[in-house]
Design an enzyme around this catalytic site. Structure first.
Site, PDB file in Angstrom:
ATOM      1  N   GLU B 129     -17.958 -28.887 -74.956  1.00  0.00           N
ATOM      2  CA  GLU B 129     -19.605 -29.681 -75.273  1.00  0.00           C
ATOM      3  C   GLU B 129     -19.686 -30.746 -74.062  1.00  0.00           C
ATOM      4  OE1 GLU B 129     -21.319 -28.162 -76.964  1.00  0.00           O
ATOM      5  OE2 GLU B 129     -20.007 -26.296 -77.530  1.00  0.00           O
ATOM      6  N   HIS B 132     -21.319 -29.571 -71.478  1.00  0.00           N
ATOM      7  CA  HIS B 132     -23.209 -30.231 -71.723  1.00  0.00           C
ATOM      8  C   HIS B 132     -23.137 -31.654 -71.643  1.00  0.00           C
ATOM      9  CE1 HIS B 132     -23.401 -25.661 -72.470  1.00  0.00           C
ATOM     10  NE2 HIS B 132     -22.794 -26.154 -73.725  1.00  0.00           N
ATOM     11  N   HIS B 138     -24.245 -22.695 -69.377  1.00  0.00           N
ATOM     12  CA  HIS B 138     -23.196 -21.627 -69.756  1.00  0.00           C
ATOM     13  C   HIS B 138     -22.592 -21.462 -67.831  1.00  0.00           C
ATOM     14  CE1 HIS B 138     -23.877 -22.211 -74.078  1.00  0.00           C
ATOM     15  NE2 HIS B 138     -23.351 -22.422 -74.327  1.00  0.00           N
TER      16      HIS B 138
END
Lengths: 92, 193
Positions: B129, B132, B138
């Site tokens: 995470e 991100h 992804h």
């Protein structure tokens, strides 16, 4: 999930709508909610193919064992192919 | 590796430091907060070892760059969590800084202590995470930490070449990072397998 294994375009299996919702959730399918049904149609086949390609699975366009297994694995909630969450959010 | 649409990144000059903090109201009791902090410190250090970005914990949640919290179900960001397994967490693209974990999961900091068959490794998810939050989307590379799925009781805490190349395209390299050492390490691992 066993009932879905090796289903392909043209099949009509109860519960495929749930898999369509999954594909929609992660950015592989973009249809209106009202058109999500249990028919394995061409749009769903394209979505499956995109999913398989993105996740490095064997690309068959079918709900094969490998694909179904992958869909059952826990995952991150961020979409795989669509725009990111809340791109307009800028910190002030 | 892949980026979010528009390739967003933290726009400040490098090197830089980003602050992070834990939501005081959205935390879990099944894992000690001190253990959670250790795990996240280690997760952030994985990324800071390869890019010129440091991370430091802030006391003031409201003013921190990265805001971490554990939430149940619908938590008002349009991305509700779904209970045990399924979706584990989500991180927002730069420069939102939000990093949310599903409070319903059986989070594990040590599989020796947490024996549940549905235990999820907190450090692996944290590293993913944070990727991100820094701007990585992804990846299709199964071994990478930015691959979207993680099985219960699986650990994936080593950044792979795919992750490192992706993040360094955004922020540049940490001057102390040696890609050749990592490549040799990867090769050794593969040979071992």
């Amino acid at each position: 999930f066993g009932k879905f294994i090796d289903t392909s375009k043209g099949s009509h299996v109860s519960g495929i709508s749930d898999l369509k919702n999954y594909m929609q959730r992660f950015g592989y399918l973009q249809v209106s909610e009202t058109s999500i049904n249990d028919e394995f149609n061409e749009e769903f086949e394209v979505a499956i193919t995109r999913y398989q390609r993105k996740l490095g699975l064997t690309v068959t366009g079918k709900l094969d064992t490998e694909t179904i297994s992958q869909m059952t694995v826990p995952r991150c909630g961020v979409r795989d192919t669509a725009p990111p969450l809340n791109t307009h959010a800028i910190q002030h | 590796y892949k980026y979010f649409k528009g390739k967003p990144r933290w726009s400040r000059a490098m090197p830089t430091t980003l602050t992070y903090a834990f939501s005081p109201n959205n935390i879990i009791s099944s894992v000690n907060l001190s253990d959670i902090k250790v795990i996240f410190r280690r997760a952030f250090s994985r990324w800071s070892s390869v890019i010129p970005v440091n991370f430091t914990e802030a006391e003031d949640y409201g003013f921190s760059d990265i805001k971490i919290g554990f939430y149940n179900g619908d938590h008002d960001d349009g991305e509700p969590f779904d209970g045990v397994l399924g979706v584990l967490a989500h991180g927002f693209s730069p420069e939102s800084g939000r990093l949310h974990l599903d409070a319903a999961e059986t989070w594990a900091v040590d599989f020796e202590r947490e024996k549940s068959a549905v235990a999820i490794d907190l450090e692996s998810v944290a590293i993913h995470e944070i990727g991100h939050v820094l701007g990585l989307a992804h990846s299709s590379v199964k071994e990478s930490v930015m691959y979207p799925s993680l099985k219960p009781r699986e650990k994936k805490t080593d950044l792979k070449v795919d992750d490192i190349e992706g993040i360094q395209q955004l922020y540049g390299s940490n001057p102390n990072f040696n890609i050749e050492a990592l490549a040799q390490s990867d090769t050794s691992s593969n040979r071992g397998v």
